[in-house]
Scaffold this motif. Structure first.
Motif, short mmCIF file in Angstrom:
data_model
loop_
_atom_site.label_atom_id
_atom_site.label_comp_id
_atom_site.label_asym_id
_atom_site.label_seq_id
_atom_site.Cartn_x
_atom_site.Cartn_y
_atom_site.Cartn_z
N LEU A 103 18.94 43.90 0.06
CA LEU A 103 17.58 44.25 0.50
C LEU A 103 17.31 43.75 1.91
O LEU A 103 16.60 44.40 2.68
CB LEU A 103 16.56 43.66 -0.48
CG LEU A 103 16.62 44.24 -1.91
CD1 LEU A 103 15.64 43.52 -2.81
CD2 LEU A 103 16.33 45.74 -1.90
N VAL A 104 17.88 42.60 2.28
CA VAL A 104 17.75 42.13 3.66
C VAL A 104 18.44 43.10 4.61
O VAL A 104 17.95 43.36 5.72
CB VAL A 104 18.31 40.71 3.80
CG1 VAL A 104 18.32 40.27 5.27
CG2 VAL A 104 17.49 39.72 2.98
N ASN A 105 19.56 43.67 4.19
CA ASN A 105 20.23 44.70 5.00
C ASN A 105 19.34 45.91 5.19
O ASN A 105 19.35 46.55 6.26
CB ASN A 105 21.55 45.10 4.36
CG ASN A 105 22.60 44.01 4.45
OD1 ASN A 105 22.54 43.14 5.32
ND2 ASN A 105 23.58 44.04 3.56
N GLU A 106 18.59 46.26 4.14
CA GLU A 106 17.65 47.38 4.27
C GLU A 106 16.57 47.05 5.31
O GLU A 106 16.17 47.91 6.10
CB GLU A 106 17.00 47.67 2.91
CG GLU A 106 17.94 48.15 1.83
CD GLU A 106 18.33 49.62 1.99
OE1 GLU A 106 17.91 50.26 2.97
OE2 GLU A 106 19.08 50.12 1.12
N LEU A 107 16.13 45.81 5.30
CA LEU A 107 15.15 45.38 6.30
C LEU A 107 15.73 45.51 7.72
O LEU A 107 15.04 45.92 8.65
CB LEU A 107 14.72 43.93 6.04
CG LEU A 107 13.98 43.64 4.74
CD1 LEU A 107 13.78 42.14 4.57
CD2 LEU A 107 12.64 44.36 4.70
N ALA A 108 17.00 45.15 7.84
CA ALA A 108 17.65 45.23 9.15
C ALA A 108 17.72 46.65 9.67
O ALA A 108 17.73 46.89 10.88
CB ALA A 108 19.06 44.64 9.06
N ALA A 109 17.74 47.60 8.73
CA ALA A 109 17.77 49.01 9.11
C ALA A 109 16.37 49.56 9.36
O ALA A 109 16.22 50.76 9.63
CB ALA A 109 18.47 49.82 8.02
N GLY A 110 15.36 48.69 9.25
CA GLY A 110 14.00 49.11 9.53
C GLY A 110 13.20 49.56 8.33
O GLY A 110 12.11 50.11 8.48
N ALA A 111 13.70 49.31 7.11
CA ALA A 111 13.04 49.79 5.91
C ALA A 111 11.86 48.92 5.51
O ALA A 111 11.84 47.71 5.74
CB ALA A 111 14.03 49.85 4.75
N THR A 112 10.87 49.58 4.90
CA THR A 112 9.81 48.87 4.21
C THR A 112 10.23 48.72 2.76
O THR A 112 10.43 49.71 2.06
CB THR A 112 8.48 49.64 4.29
OG1 THR A 112 8.02 49.67 5.65
CG2 THR A 112 7.41 48.97 3.43
N VAL A 113 10.40 47.47 2.33
CA VAL A 113 10.87 47.18 0.97
C VAL A 113 9.69 46.66 0.16
O VAL A 113 9.09 45.64 0.49
CB VAL A 113 12.00 46.14 0.98
CG1 VAL A 113 12.43 45.80 -0.46
CG2 VAL A 113 13.19 46.65 1.78
N VAL A 114 9.34 47.40 -0.90
CA VAL A 114 8.25 47.01 -1.78
C VAL A 114 8.82 46.37 -3.03
O VAL A 114 9.74 46.91 -3.66
CB VAL A 114 7.39 48.23 -2.17
CG1 VAL A 114 6.36 47.85 -3.24
CG2 VAL A 114 6.70 48.79 -0.93
N VAL A 115 8.30 45.20 -3.39
CA VAL A 115 8.72 44.50 -4.61
C VAL A 115 7.59 44.64 -5.63
O VAL A 115 6.43 44.34 -5.32
CB VAL A 115 9.01 43.02 -4.35
CG1 VAL A 115 9.46 42.32 -5.65
CG2 VAL A 115 10.06 42.85 -3.27
N ILE A 116 7.94 45.08 -6.85
CA ILE A 116 6.93 45.24 -7.90
C ILE A 116 7.51 44.77 -9.22
O ILE A 116 8.69 45.01 -9.51
CB ILE A 116 6.44 46.71 -7.98
CG1 ILE A 116 5.23 46.82 -8.91
CG2 ILE A 116 7.57 47.64 -8.40
CD1 ILE A 116 4.49 48.15 -8.78
N ARG A 176 10.04 45.34 6.81
CA ARG A 176 9.09 44.38 6.26
C ARG A 176 9.13 44.43 4.74
O ARG A 176 9.56 45.43 4.15
CB ARG A 176 7.66 44.64 6.75
CG ARG A 176 7.09 45.97 6.28
CD ARG A 176 5.63 46.09 6.63
NE ARG A 176 5.06 47.32 6.08
CZ ARG A 176 3.77 47.47 5.79
NH1 ARG A 176 2.93 46.48 6.01
NH2 ARG A 176 3.33 48.61 5.29
N VAL A 177 8.67 43.33 4.14
CA VAL A 177 8.56 43.23 2.69
C VAL A 177 7.10 43.31 2.30
O VAL A 177 6.24 42.68 2.93
CB VAL A 177 9.16 41.90 2.17
CG1 VAL A 177 8.92 41.73 0.67
CG2 VAL A 177 10.64 41.82 2.49
N VAL A 178 6.82 44.09 1.25
CA VAL A 178 5.46 44.17 0.71
C VAL A 178 5.52 43.78 -0.77
O VAL A 178 6.25 44.41 -1.54
CB VAL A 178 4.87 45.58 0.85
CG1 VAL A 178 3.43 45.60 0.31
CG2 VAL A 178 4.91 46.06 2.29
N LEU A 179 4.79 42.74 -1.13
CA LEU A 179 4.67 42.35 -2.53
C LEU A 179 3.50 43.11 -3.14
O LEU A 179 2.37 42.95 -2.70
CB LEU A 179 4.44 40.84 -2.64
CG LEU A 179 5.49 39.95 -1.99
CD1 LEU A 179 5.10 38.49 -2.11
CD2 LEU A 179 6.86 40.19 -2.60
#
Length: 283
Positions: free
Chosen positions: A76-89, A10-13
């Protein structure tokens, strides 16, 4: 494609303080500490932020700014595919509002990944609230074009906008932008220059565009600036004297408009017929 099919990433802004560290939420601390990947507009500023917040990062930190946003988004989409929580700041305020973030939001949604936010301060709404101008309806225009001719073209399109306008502007361009506003919106249009919001040297200058142009020209303001401008009056302004109309057309020509466009703008501003203003100017 469903979330189950593509993984649980998932992505967290994450909304960052504009300047005052006291505006950071407890949720921001939690999100940063738990992130698998942190995509930061400026990794050095992120380092100072987490130090001030006394947060220990366990995730991977990558730079994510205007210059690399396009090609880093697929990573970053690949990171999501691996199940990562991606935070954008970003450096301050909410991501994707004239800052990096929109590309990833769009790419994540298109791929079926959830996007959420840890909301925080926004220079747009903060400046709007402090401006003293109507805030029930407004338009955010981000940064105006950098060159004078393109900036004037954009402002000309907005001159009749009845809603309050909010812009970001660089300190070395604010005097020129305000001068263009005088020429295209009128000297008496109300505005507010909001500088260094929430920081030690916060300054809010309110007045007419003409008054603020004088201030900016003489004072050479510095720091991050959000400019708020009142919307166009609902009704055409009272018709000025002939000499004032001629001077208004001349001022717009001096600002870079063609005479034809300047005549049309003045006619629209005062509810006059274009041919009448044309005759007046050429008499």
């Amino acid at each position: 494609m469903s979330r189950e099919e593509v993984g649980v990433g998932r992505v967290v802004l994450a909304g960052a303080p504009l300047g005052n560290i006291g505006d950071a939420s407890s949720r921001l601390r939690e999100v940063l500490a738990a992130a698998d990947v942190i995509a930061a507009e400026d990794t050095r500023r992120l380092g100072r932020l987490v130090k001030d917040l006394e947060v220990t990062l366990t995730g991977k930190v990558v730079s994510y700014f205007e210059g690399n946003e396009e090609w880093r988004t697929p990573d970053l989409v690949n990171e999501l595919a691996a199940g990562a929580t991606v935070v954008v700041i970003t450096d301050g305020g909410m991501p994707s509002v004239s800052d990096p973030g929109y590309r990833l939001v769009r790419a994540a949604l298109d791929a079926g990944y959830p996007v959420t936010a840890a909301p925080g301060p926004s220079a747009v709404t903060t400046a709007l609230a402090l401006s003293g101008l109507p805030s029930d309806r407004f338009v955010f225009e981000g940064f105006l074009p950098r060159t004078g001719s393109n900036r004037r073209s954009r402002l000309k399109e907005l001159a009749g906008e009845p809603r309050t306008l909010v812009f970001f502007e660089a300190p070395h361009r604010i005097a020129g932008t305000l001068a263009d506003l005088v020429a295209l919106f009128g000297a008496d249009r109300p505005a507010a220059v909001c500088r260094e919001l929430t920081k030690t040297y916060e300054e809010i200058r309110r007045g007419t565009c003409e008054e603020l142009t004088t201030w900016a020209t003489e004072g050479e303001p510095r720091g991050e600036i959000t400019l708020v401008v009142g919307g166009a009056p609902d009704r055409p302004a009272e018709r000025p004297a002939d000499d004032e109309l001629r001077a208004a057309v001349a001022a717009r020509e001096a600002a870079g408009e063609s005479r034809r466009d300047a005549i049309q703008t003045i006619a629209d501003q005062y509810g006059l017929k274009k041919r009448d203003v044309y005759t007046l100017v050429h008499s």
